[in-house]
Scaffold this motif. Structure first.
Motif, PDB file in Angstrom:
ATOM      1  N   GLY A  82       8.282  -5.275  17.952  1.00  0.00           N
ATOM      2  CA  GLY A  82       8.665  -6.729  17.814  1.00  0.00           C
ATOM      3  C   GLY A  82       7.991  -7.483  16.674  1.00  0.00           C
ATOM      4  N   VAL A  83       6.989  -6.750  16.036  1.00  0.00           N
ATOM      5  CA  VAL A  83       6.410  -7.441  15.006  1.00  0.00           C
ATOM      6  C   VAL A  83       6.286  -6.509  13.725  1.00  0.00           C
ATOM      7  CG1 VAL A  83       4.945  -9.175  16.360  1.00  0.00           C
ATOM      8  CG2 VAL A  83       3.958  -7.100  15.896  1.00  0.00           C
ATOM      9  N   PRO A  84       6.131  -6.841  12.669  1.00  0.00           N
ATOM     10  CA  PRO A  84       6.027  -5.868  11.310  1.00  0.00           C
ATOM     11  C   PRO A  84       4.426  -5.700  11.033  1.00  0.00           C
ATOM     12  CG  PRO A  84       6.289  -8.153  10.582  1.00  0.00           C
ATOM     13  CD  PRO A  84       6.276  -8.229  12.124  1.00  0.00           C
ATOM     14  N   VAL A  85       4.190  -4.461  10.135  1.00  0.00           N
ATOM     15  CA  VAL A  85       3.140  -4.427   9.777  1.00  0.00           C
ATOM     16  C   VAL A  85       2.941  -5.191   8.492  1.00  0.00           C
ATOM     17  CG1 VAL A  85       1.605  -2.862   8.472  1.00  0.00           C
ATOM     18  CG2 VAL A  85       2.917  -1.875  10.324  1.00  0.00           C
ATOM     19  N   THR A  86       2.129  -6.179   8.755  1.00  0.00           N
ATOM     20  CA  THR A  86       1.788  -7.287   7.629  1.00  0.00           C
ATOM     21  C   THR A  86       0.824  -6.720   6.460  1.00  0.00           C
ATOM     22  OG1 THR A  86       0.180  -8.299   8.922  1.00  0.00           O
ATOM     23  CG2 THR A  86       2.418  -9.035   9.381  1.00  0.00           C
ATOM     24  N   THR A  87      -0.162  -6.058   6.874  1.00  0.00           N
ATOM     25  CA  THR A  87      -1.051  -5.694   6.069  1.00  0.00           C
ATOM     26  C   THR A  87      -1.527  -4.212   6.209  1.00  0.00           C
ATOM     27  OG1 THR A  87      -2.021  -7.762   6.447  1.00  0.00           O
ATOM     28  CG2 THR A  87      -3.440  -6.408   5.139  1.00  0.00           C
ATOM     29  N   VAL A  88      -1.664  -3.727   5.016  1.00  0.00           N
ATOM     30  CA  VAL A  88      -1.939  -2.167   4.876  1.00  0.00           C
ATOM     31  C   VAL A  88      -3.125  -1.780   4.268  1.00  0.00           C
ATOM     32  CG1 VAL A  88      -0.573  -1.621   2.852  1.00  0.00           C
ATOM     33  CG2 VAL A  88      -1.077  -0.019   4.564  1.00  0.00           C
ATOM     34  N   MET A  89      -3.957  -0.913   4.746  1.00  0.00           N
ATOM     35  CA  MET A  89      -5.446  -0.544   4.051  1.00  0.00           C
ATOM     36  C   MET A  89      -5.031   1.077   3.673  1.00  0.00           C
ATOM     37  SD  MET A  89      -8.407  -2.741   5.708  1.00  0.00           S
ATOM     38  CE  MET A  89      -9.509  -2.185   4.389  1.00  0.00           C
ATOM     39  N   PRO A  90      -5.125   1.315   2.518  1.00  0.00           N
ATOM     40  CA  PRO A  90      -4.947   2.656   1.973  1.00  0.00           C
ATOM     41  C   PRO A  90      -6.495   3.293   2.090  1.00  0.00           C
ATOM     42  CG  PRO A  90      -3.988   1.520   0.188  1.00  0.00           C
ATOM     43  CD  PRO A  90      -4.678   0.394   1.304  1.00  0.00           C
ATOM     44  N   VAL A  91      -6.609   4.724   2.477  1.00  0.00           N
ATOM     45  CA  VAL A  91      -7.876   5.437   2.372  1.00  0.00           C
ATOM     46  C   VAL A  91      -7.685   6.479   1.608  1.00  0.00           C
ATOM     47  CG1 VAL A  91      -8.296   4.806   5.028  1.00  0.00           C
ATOM     48  CG2 VAL A  91      -7.179   6.823   4.242  1.00  0.00           C
ATOM     49  N   ASP A  92      -8.548   6.958   1.003  1.00  0.00           N
ATOM     50  CA  ASP A  92      -8.764   8.065  -0.037  1.00  0.00           C
ATOM     51  C   ASP A  92      -7.465   9.240   0.380  1.00  0.00           C
ATOM     52  OD1 ASP A  92     -10.570  10.617   0.445  1.00  0.00           O
ATOM     53  OD2 ASP A  92     -11.201   8.884   1.702  1.00  0.00           O
ATOM     54  N   SER A  93      -7.143   9.702  -0.886  1.00  0.00           N
ATOM     55  CA  SER A  93      -6.230  10.679  -0.737  1.00  0.00           C
ATOM     56  C   SER A  93      -6.532  11.879  -1.537  1.00  0.00           C
ATOM     57  CB  SER A  93      -4.619  10.251  -0.869  1.00  0.00           C
ATOM     58  OG  SER A  93      -4.295   9.342   0.155  1.00  0.00           O
ATOM     59  N   LEU A  94      -7.741  11.942  -1.870  1.00  0.00           N
ATOM     60  CA  LEU A  94      -8.271  12.924  -2.790  1.00  0.00           C
ATOM     61  C   LEU A  94      -8.415  14.338  -2.057  1.00  0.00           C
ATOM     62  CD1 LEU A  94     -10.874  11.069  -4.886  1.00  0.00           C
ATOM     63  CD2 LEU A  94      -8.480  11.654  -5.603  1.00  0.00           C
ATOM     64  N   ASP A 122       6.523  -8.440  -1.043  1.00  0.00           N
ATOM     65  CA  ASP A 122       7.615  -8.460  -1.634  1.00  0.00           C
ATOM     66  C   ASP A 122       8.986  -7.704  -0.572  1.00  0.00           C
ATOM     67  OD1 ASP A 122      10.317  -9.099  -2.950  1.00  0.00           O
ATOM     68  OD2 ASP A 122      10.128  -7.735  -4.358  1.00  0.00           O
ATOM     69  N   GLY A 123       8.595  -7.883   0.795  1.00  0.00           N
ATOM     70  CA  GLY A 123       9.259  -7.306   1.782  1.00  0.00           C
ATOM     71  C   GLY A 123       8.451  -6.044   2.322  1.00  0.00           C
ATOM     72  N   MET A 124       7.316  -5.512   1.615  1.00  0.00           N
ATOM     73  CA  MET A 124       6.543  -4.647   2.279  1.00  0.00           C
ATOM     74  C   MET A 124       5.075  -5.330   2.579  1.00  0.00           C
ATOM     75  SD  MET A 124       8.227  -1.752   1.611  1.00  0.00           S
ATOM     76  CE  MET A 124       9.445  -1.023   0.968  1.00  0.00           C
ATOM     77  N   PRO A 125       4.318  -4.660   3.343  1.00  0.00           N
ATOM     78  CA  PRO A 125       3.096  -5.137   3.637  1.00  0.00           C
ATOM     79  C   PRO A 125       2.178  -5.437   2.734  1.00  0.00           C
ATOM     80  CG  PRO A 125       3.569  -3.255   4.986  1.00  0.00           C
ATOM     81  CD  PRO A 125       4.545  -3.250   3.862  1.00  0.00           C
ATOM     82  N   ALA A 126       1.420  -6.519   2.631  1.00  0.00           N
ATOM     83  CA  ALA A 126       0.426  -6.832   1.776  1.00  0.00           C
ATOM     84  C   ALA A 126      -0.882  -5.894   1.696  1.00  0.00           C
ATOM     85  CB  ALA A 126      -0.168  -8.273   2.045  1.00  0.00           C
ATOM     86  N   LEU A 127      -1.427  -5.888   0.644  1.00  0.00           N
ATOM     87  CA  LEU A 127      -2.506  -4.901   0.503  1.00  0.00           C
ATOM     88  C   LEU A 127      -3.734  -5.731   1.012  1.00  0.00           C
ATOM     89  CD1 LEU A 127      -4.077  -2.363  -0.666  1.00  0.00           C
ATOM     90  CD2 LEU A 127      -3.950  -3.514  -2.766  1.00  0.00           C
ATOM     91  N   GLY A 128      -4.285  -5.267   1.947  1.00  0.00           N
ATOM     92  CA  GLY A 128      -5.637  -5.835   2.471  1.00  0.00           C
ATOM     93  C   GLY A 128      -7.074  -5.381   2.012  1.00  0.00           C
ATOM     94  N   GLY A 129      -6.800  -4.371   1.403  1.00  0.00           N
ATOM     95  CA  GLY A 129      -8.181  -3.584   0.854  1.00  0.00           C
ATOM     96  C   GLY A 129      -8.199  -2.127   0.810  1.00  0.00           C
ATOM     97  N   MET A 130      -9.056  -1.431   0.594  1.00  0.00           N
ATOM     98  CA  MET A 130      -8.908   0.036   0.663  1.00  0.00           C
ATOM     99  C   MET A 130     -10.388   0.691   0.919  1.00  0.00           C
ATOM    100  SD  MET A 130      -8.632   1.090  -3.427  1.00  0.00           S
ATOM    101  CE  MET A 130      -7.014  -0.103  -3.466  1.00  0.00           C
ATOM    102  N   ILE A 131     -10.393   1.858   1.440  1.00  0.00           N
ATOM    103  CA  ILE A 131     -11.655   2.651   1.759  1.00  0.00           C
ATOM    104  C   ILE A 131     -11.601   3.788   0.742  1.00  0.00           C
ATOM    105  CG2 ILE A 131     -13.045   3.729   3.518  1.00  0.00           C
ATOM    106  CD1 ILE A 131     -12.039   0.923   4.384  1.00  0.00           C
ATOM    107  N   VAL A 132     -12.862   3.842   0.283  1.00  0.00           N
ATOM    108  CA  VAL A 132     -13.146   4.931  -0.799  1.00  0.00           C
ATOM    109  C   VAL A 132     -13.973   5.864  -0.392  1.00  0.00           C
ATOM    110  CG1 VAL A 132     -12.457   3.084  -2.738  1.00  0.00           C
ATOM    111  CG2 VAL A 132     -14.790   3.724  -1.849  1.00  0.00           C
ATOM    112  N   PRO A 133     -14.075   7.182  -0.867  1.00  0.00           N
ATOM    113  CA  PRO A 133     -14.690   8.565  -0.360  1.00  0.00           C
ATOM    114  C   PRO A 133     -16.244   8.218  -0.962  1.00  0.00           C
ATOM    115  CG  PRO A 133     -13.350   9.108  -2.026  1.00  0.00           C
ATOM    116  CD  PRO A 133     -12.764   7.531  -1.859  1.00  0.00           C
ATOM    117  N   ALA A 134     -17.182   8.504   0.161  1.00  0.00           N
ATOM    118  CA  ALA A 134     -18.236   8.600  -0.318  1.00  0.00           C
ATOM    119  C   ALA A 134     -18.783  10.021  -0.563  1.00  0.00           C
ATOM    120  CB  ALA A 134     -19.373   7.900   0.632  1.00  0.00           C
ATOM    121  N   ASP A 135     -19.619  10.172  -1.500  1.00  0.00           N
ATOM    122  CA  ASP A 135     -20.134  11.611  -1.630  1.00  0.00           C
ATOM    123  C   ASP A 135     -21.778  11.520  -1.595  1.00  0.00           C
ATOM    124  OD1 ASP A 135     -21.003  14.350  -2.481  1.00  0.00           O
ATOM    125  OD2 ASP A 135     -19.269  14.431  -3.718  1.00  0.00           O
TER     126      ASP A 135
END
Length: 383
Positions: A82-94, A122-135
């Motif tokens: 009943g509600v959309p995904v308003t915000t998305v947070m990508p995580v690393d894809s390496l 623009d009709g897609m979820p906003a970018l809320g931030g991202m998570i980067v890989p630690a080594d």
């Protein structure tokens, strides 16, 4: 629910850097982009250890998955939630297990640049931030270059992939043991926490005892346990010998329950309920997926989800879809629907906190990031 914040999505395009070199190892970027689709799929079957070890469904890493593809996967969500995904947070894809130390920092920075340029909003979820890989092999965990180039302040956490499994056919995320004892990690974790960055932990359930000790030693650090602790094989056989009998699966479940209860006593620890349809849990080996629908998934995952929610409470649980790695077992709509089936009678407060508000608070979505920028509502760039 005010809307959904999806805190765990993998965006990638195997034909383009920085992902191309991670996908097929020794094949160069130009050579990869020149491969016809059928040959790319064949090559990936021999080099994609993530699919072969059960991290992802077969073939899911051979085609691009960016904002447009994610939007298509959200098509059935509105009728379920009943509600959309308003915000998305990508995580690393390496995708490679380990880059060389010399290449890691540049690859992470390029990943951030590429993810930030995708067309959010623009009709897609906003970018809320991202998570980067630690080594943990590198000073500063190898993220300083990415932080220096993050003009928009989008980096909200670092992800330590340190899980190792005794089953040789289950994916090892680290090249060696002792990641939590690394001097580089212990020197970097305080300064990163001072910047407001969280530490996400990707390990397996039998390793959660080590995370309990780490969380106790660094109470000032906010730690998020990804994929609710990854009890590999809890539903069925995985790898060469994990979860092959009912007794073995009961042992996996019992140890996981105990360790999660111990983690819940550490107030700086939260749990990301993500990957609930992961092949690593042991749903079966069928290439086309085998969970069978929303209600079956809810029945299977329900006791584990409720154990986490009952121990950690409504303010320390966060939603993530893990798209697209689990999509052969369950769509995003099925995943959200199953979680609503499990948690729906717990009240509006829990649903709002779990699906949105906890993520906004912990990742400071909508607030200035470490480099001074706030949430991005859209960006221009090639999809």
């Amino acid at each position: 629910m005010p809307g959904i914040v999806d805190t765990h999505v993998h965006f990638f395009n195997p034909r383009r850097p920085p992902w191309s070199l991670q996908q097929l190892g020794r094949v160069s970027g130009p050579a990869l982009r020149a491969l016809p689709g059928p040959l790319l799929r064949v090559a990936s079957r021999f080099t994609d250890e993530h699919s072969m070890s059960g991290v992802a469904g077969h073939g899911l890493l051979t085609s691009r998955y960016l904002v447009r593809e994610y939007g298509k996967d959200l098509a059935g969500l509105a009728s379920v939630a009943g509600v959309p995904v308003t915000t998305v947070m990508p995580v690393d894809s390496l995708w490679r297990r380990r880059l060389s130390p010399a290449d890691t920092a540049e690859a992470v920075a390029r990943d951030v640049d590429t993810l930030a340029a995708l067309p959010y909003g623009d009709g897609m979820p906003a970018l809320g931030g991202m998570i980067v890989p630690a080594d943990e092999r590198l000073p500063g965990l190898g993220v300083q270059q990415a932080l220096d180039r993050d003009d928009q302040g989008l980096i909200r956490g670092v992800r330590l992939r340190w899980g190792r499994h005794g089953d040789r056919l289950v994916h090892d995320w680290s090249g060696g043991s002792g990641a939590l004892r690394s001097a580089n990690l212990r020197e970097a974790i305080g300064p990163l926490a001072e910047r407001g960055l969280v530490l996400e932990s990707l390990c397996y359930s039998h390793e959660l005892g080590d995370l309990v000790a780490f969380a106790s030693e660094f109470p000032e650090v906010t730690i998020i346990v990804e994929h609710f602790g990854s009890p590999v094989g809890v539903f069925g056989p995985v790898g060469s010998s994990t979860g092959t009998t009912a007794a073995a699966r009961a042992d996996i479940l019992g140890l996981w329950r105990e360790r999660m209860a111990m983690l819940a006593m550490r107030e700086n620890v939260l749990v990301k309920i993500s990957g609930i349809a992961s092949p690593l849990l042991g749903y079966g080996q069928e290439k086309s997926g085998n969970i069978g629908g929303q209600h079956i998934l809810a029945d299977m995952i329900g006791p584990l989800v409720l154990h986490v929610v009952d121990r950690f409470g409504p303010d320390r649980v966060i939603f993530g879809s893990n798209a697209p790695l689990d999509s052969h077992n369950a769509t995003i709509g099925v995943t959200v629907g199953a979680l609503l089936d499990v948690l729906g009678d717990r009240g509006d407060y829990l649903l709002a906190q779990f699906f949105a508000e906890n993520a906004r608070r912990v990742y400071r979505i909508g607030e200035p990031g470490p480099n001074g920028s706030a949430e991005s509502n859209g960006a221009s760039g090639p999809d």
